[in-house]
Design a protein around this motif. Structure first.
Motif, PDB file in Angstrom:
ATOM      1  N   THR A 124      54.076 -55.371  81.336  1.00 43.88           N
ATOM      2  CA  THR A 124      52.633 -55.394  81.079  1.00 43.88           C
ATOM      3  C   THR A 124      52.140 -54.128  80.385  1.00 43.88           C
ATOM      4  N   GLY A 125      53.091 -53.219  80.055  1.00 42.82           N
ATOM      5  CA  GLY A 125      52.722 -52.020  79.311  1.00 42.82           C
ATOM      6  C   GLY A 125      52.445 -50.796  80.141  1.00 42.82           C
ATOM      7  N   ASP A 126      52.608 -50.905  81.465  1.00 47.90           N
ATOM      8  CA  ASP A 126      52.380 -49.744  82.317  1.00 47.90           C
ATOM      9  C   ASP A 126      53.571 -48.786  82.238  1.00 47.90           C
ATOM     10  N   PRO A 127      53.316 -47.487  82.077  1.00 45.51           N
ATOM     11  CA  PRO A 127      54.421 -46.526  82.023  1.00 45.51           C
ATOM     12  C   PRO A 127      55.089 -46.376  83.388  1.00 45.51           C
ATOM     13  N   LEU A 128      56.404 -46.414  83.393  1.00 44.94           N
ATOM     14  CA  LEU A 128      57.186 -46.179  84.601  1.00 44.94           C
ATOM     15  C   LEU A 128      57.749 -44.767  84.522  1.00 44.94           C
ATOM     16  N   GLN A 129      58.664 -44.417  85.397  1.00 46.08           N
ATOM     17  CA  GLN A 129      59.253 -43.084  85.348  1.00 46.08           C
ATOM     18  C   GLN A 129      60.032 -42.896  84.046  1.00 46.08           C
ATOM     19  N   ALA A 130      59.922 -41.703  83.470  1.00 44.03           N
ATOM     20  CA  ALA A 130      60.620 -41.412  82.216  1.00 44.03           C
ATOM     21  C   ALA A 130      62.065 -41.019  82.513  1.00 44.03           C
ATOM     22  N   LYS A 131      62.843 -42.008  82.904  1.00 47.37           N
ATOM     23  CA  LYS A 131      64.242 -41.763  83.251  1.00 47.37           C
ATOM     24  C   LYS A 131      65.193 -42.634  82.432  1.00 47.37           C
ATOM     25  N   GLY A 132      64.696 -43.145  81.306  1.00 49.88           N
ATOM     26  CA  GLY A 132      65.518 -44.031  80.502  1.00 49.88           C
ATOM     27  C   GLY A 132      66.514 -43.301  79.610  1.00 49.88           C
ATOM     28  N   ILE A 133      67.485 -44.066  79.146  1.00 51.86           N
ATOM     29  CA  ILE A 133      68.473 -43.582  78.177  1.00 51.86           C
ATOM     30  C   ILE A 133      68.458 -44.554  77.006  1.00 51.86           C
ATOM     31  N   GLY A 134      68.473 -44.017  75.788  1.00 51.27           N
ATOM     32  CA  GLY A 134      68.479 -44.873  74.610  1.00 51.27           C
ATOM     33  C   GLY A 134      69.649 -45.848  74.623  1.00 51.27           C
ATOM     34  N   VAL A 135      69.416 -47.050  74.149  1.00 51.39           N
ATOM     35  CA  VAL A 135      70.449 -48.090  74.198  1.00 51.39           C
ATOM     36  C   VAL A 135      71.667 -47.720  73.358  1.00 51.39           C
ATOM     37  N   PHE A 136      71.439 -47.153  72.195  1.00 49.86           N
ATOM     38  CA  PHE A 136      72.540 -46.730  71.319  1.00 49.86           C
ATOM     39  C   PHE A 136      73.267 -45.522  71.911  1.00 49.86           C
ATOM     40  N   SER A 137      72.525 -44.493  72.306  1.00 46.63           N
ATOM     41  CA  SER A 137      73.152 -43.275  72.832  1.00 46.63           C
ATOM     42  C   SER A 137      73.937 -43.557  74.107  1.00 46.63           C
ATOM     43  N   ARG A 138      73.450 -44.494  74.917  1.00 48.14           N
ATOM     44  CA  ARG A 138      74.174 -44.849  76.137  1.00 48.14           C
ATOM     45  C   ARG A 138      75.582 -45.348  75.811  1.00 48.14           C
ATOM     46  N   GLU A 139      75.694 -46.175  74.776  1.00 47.47           N
ATOM     47  CA  GLU A 139      77.003 -46.709  74.400  1.00 47.47           C
ATOM     48  C   GLU A 139      77.933 -45.612  73.886  1.00 47.47           C
TER      49      GLU A 139
END
Length: 319
Positions: A124-139
């Motif tokens: 719904t567009g609400d910001p969650l914790q900024a703990k993500g990793i880029g999909v490309f960099s993760r690989e």
């Protein structure tokens, strides 16, 4: 150690926008001064923009990481234009032929290339914790867990910048060793060259690596795998002023019988001045290298600690 490597020997992956390519969503770039004007003098870049590579146009609608239940996907804010699978597949493809890379610089905060702390949103567009990793960099990182990786923003920190470049050259040195064919003697000699480097990062790790090489029950291949994993993990730990000072004190001992009273006093004072934060690391190191020229010592001369990367990068002048 860097002295055997030319610009053409050291390959580093990099987000294309960081070296000036106008590939961002708004047709701009995000040039890194250090990467473009300093590090580029000593390494060869392999530039990638996964979003362009999977067919997204320039300019293009913004995309973000969206957590839908337990799945993280990459799409436009409204959930359309899902490119998760395409970017993930491209990441696997690049990872498969990037084994010759000695490091990677990712673009921070990018949903495709961010290394850490990427913003994640709800459907719904609400910001969650900024703990993500880029999909490309993760690989890339998953396929190459030993690969030294950093983000452009963090490279503005002099300690992080120095640590990254030192890891790149240490890893390239290891790659050269592997290319030449590993033997127990070569592995032991390699470790000897990194004695003071590891000591400046983590003394416990240095002792553990020494014990590993002393084991007679491990096959060479397994020993080598455990060794480089342990070494790269140790080098990821930031070297502290205290550890550098203790390392320099150990090195001082090699000169004790060659230096007169005034010279010994000067070296001790410079190490103490660094220990107390009054001068940068390069000051006592310059004196050590000066005395090494005057009083050659083969064991010290081979230490990566004294010559970890091209001196013209001036990475030890800032702390």
């Amino acid at each position: 150690m860097h002295k055997n490597f030319t610009k053409e020997d050291v390959f580093i992956g990099i987000s294309a926008c960081l070296i000036g390519e106008k590939v961002r969503f708004d047709a701009s770039n995000k040039p890194s001064n250090f990467c473009i004007h300093e590090l580029s003098q000593h390494v060869t870049y392999k530039a990638y923009c996964p979003e362009v590579a999977v067919g997204m146009p320039i300019p293009r609608p913004t995309i973000r990481l969206i957590k839908d239940e337990q799945m993280i996907k990459v799409s436009r804010p409204d959930g359309s234009g899902d490119v998760t699978s395409a970017i993930k597949a491209y990441g696997k493809k690049v990872a498969s032929f990037s084994k010759n890379l000695s490091g990677y610089v990712f673009c921070a905060k990018s949903p495709s290339c961010g290394m850490e702390r990427v913003k994640v949103y709800s459907p719904t567009g609400d910001p969650l914790q900024a703990k993500g990793i880029g999909v490309f960099s993760r690989e890339i990182m998953k396929a190459n867990p030993l690969l030294p990786c950093e983000e452009n923003g963090r490279l503005n920190d002099p300690i992080i910048r120095e640590n990254f470049v030192a890891r790149v050259y240490a890893y390239r040195h290891w790659q050269a060793l592997v290319e030449s064919g590993i033997s127990k003697h070569k592995l032991t000699s390699f470790h000897a060259q990194y004695k003071y480097t590891v000591m400046s990062h983590n003394l416990v790790a240095y002792k553990e690596l020494g014990r590993l090489l002393a084991r007679a029950d491990l096959p060479l291949e397994e020993m080598a795998e455990q060794y480089i994993s342990g070494l790269m993990a140790a080098l990821t730990i930031k070297a502290t002023r205290k550890n550098h000072s203790n390392t320099l004190s150990h090195i001082q001992g090699y000169f004790s019988k060659y230096l007169n009273k005034e010279q010994r006093k000067e070296l001790s004072e410079q190490v103490d001045a660094y220990r107390n934060g009054l001068v940068p690391l390069m000051v006592p190191l310059t004196l050590v290298n000066h005395y090494l020229l005057a009083h050659p010592n083969d064991y010290l001369a081979q230490q990566a600690y004294l010559n970890p990367y091209p001196e013209s990068l001036k990475l030890r002048y800032g702390y």
